[in-house]
Scaffold this active site. Structure first.
Site, mmCIF file in Angstrom:
data_model
loop_
_atom_site.group_PDB
_atom_site.id
_atom_site.type_symbol
_atom_site.label_atom_id
_atom_site.label_comp_id
_atom_site.label_asym_id
_atom_site.label_seq_id
_atom_site.Cartn_x
_atom_site.Cartn_y
_atom_site.Cartn_z
ATOM 1 N N GLY A 104 2.085 3.161 -6.625
ATOM 2 C CA GLY A 104 1.663 1.876 -6.091
ATOM 3 C C GLY A 104 0.531 2.051 -5.088
ATOM 4 C CB CYS A 105 -2.186 -0.233 -4.047
ATOM 5 S SG CYS A 105 -1.276 -1.779 -3.843
ATOM 6 C CG PHE A 106 0.927 -1.427 0.570
ATOM 7 C CD1 PHE A 106 -0.012 -1.348 1.579
ATOM 8 C CD2 PHE A 106 1.377 -2.691 0.198
ATOM 9 C CE1 PHE A 106 -0.505 -2.481 2.208
ATOM 10 C CE2 PHE A 106 0.899 -3.835 0.821
ATOM 11 C CZ PHE A 106 -0.040 -3.724 1.830
#
Length: 325
Positions: free
Chosen positions: A134-136
């Site tokens: 995921g990005c975070f």
């Protein structure tokens, strides 16, 4: 040359994949799958590709392709693979969250490897299937891995991170509508964001006594792209010791770099970089981590994983420079 298929071709991550893969020297784009846009030119959804692509969306697949990118909504990749059979030689890179956790990584006849190159480069190189982070999770893990590697995450970790509106996906929602987002700022899923579980999983893999907690406050920013994350935790050594630790840990990482000066988002937008800034104040080590959420946090990292899986030089198709103005 390898043949590539993209499923879920109308969203932001697919758009970035298309933009980058069109200029990848070892790739031939075979199909872009979208049931809602079948028959329409790809440039109808991705007008930035005008003059670059004459592809059309399709609702059929070619099961013998070399690599498949799944850009579906979270929870939909498993269903798609149940309904569509691909060759056992087809490598799959899932950009959703279906296979990121260890309990989900064995599915049907496939085994998925968590695809954070700075953590698992060899495993990715040997893998047939990848669960893209995921990005975070990408921004936060890269800020914490050196400390975990040396067993120094022994207290509460505080994270405050802000993402742009593209992090919410291409479909409009109440909190991504321009008139709501503009000149506005808000937090959401405080302390229980879904990316926390994969972050904790990775840290525990390299620091077995890690207990946390990670107190994560995600924010919505009034900009389109990027993640700006500030992480802090108690630290007992000197600032220079920490900087040396991070510099050595990432010395072979082609996309993660340490900045002596404070950082800002424009340094990473439209690139596959993560830039980290390290400082110590009041007994806390403060790590600032910045990425482009759609590239390093999604599509660029997926291509990096593809490069590793096929033995290409890591930066192939990803030698991107940010714009300073």
């Amino acid at each position: 040359m390898i043949s590539v298929g993209i499923v879920g071709g109308s969203g932001y991550t697919a758009g970035e994949l298309l933009r980058l893969l069109h200029h990848h020297p070892h790739v031939v784009l075979d199909f872009v799958y979208s049931t809602t846009n079948a028959g329409l030119p790809v440039i109808k959804q991705h007008p930035d590709l005008i003059g670059e692509s004459d592809l059309k969306f399709t609702n059929t697949i070619h099961p013998e392709i070399d690599v498949l990118f799944l850009c579906l909504g979270h929870g939909r990749s498993k269903a798609f693979l149940e309904e569509h059979e691909f060759s056992t030689t087809t490598k799959i890179i899932d950009l959703g969250n279906d296979f990121r956790l260890e309990k989900d990584q064995k599915y049907l006849h496939r085994n998925f490897v968590y695809g954070l190159p700075e953590l698992q480069k060899k495993e990715i190189s040997d893998a047939q299937n990848i669960a893209n982070p995921g990005c975070f999770a990408t921004a936060i893990q890269l800020a914490l891995l050196p400390l975990a590697h040396t067993g120094q995450l022994t207290s509460t970790i505080h994270v405050n991170a802000t993402t742009g509106s593209t992090g919410a996906g291409a479909l409009p929602s109440a909190t991504s509508h321009f008139s709501w987002r503009d000149n506005n700022f808000s937090s959401y899923k405080v302390f229980d964001h879904q990316h926390l579980v994969e972050i904790e999983q990775s840290i525990a893999k390299i620091q077995s006594n890690f207990e946390g907690p990670i107190l994560f406050v995600p924010n919505r920013g009034n900009f389109s792209k990027g993640i700006y994350a500030t992480i802090y935790t108690p630290y007992h050594d000197e600032e220079n010791t920490a900087i040396d630790l991070y510099t050595k840990f990432y010395e072979d990482a082609v996309f993660t770099v340490i900045s002596e000066a404070p950082v800002h988002l424009k340094q990473v937008l439209n690139t596959n970089k993560c830039i980290l800034h390290i400082e110590k104040k009041r007994g806390m080590l403060i790590i600032t981590s910045i990425i482009d959420n759609l590239i390093k946090g999604a599509s660029g990292q997926a291509i990096h994983n593809m490069n590793l899986m096929f033995g290409f030089e890591e930066k192939t198709g990803l030698a991107l420079k940010a714009s300073a103005f």
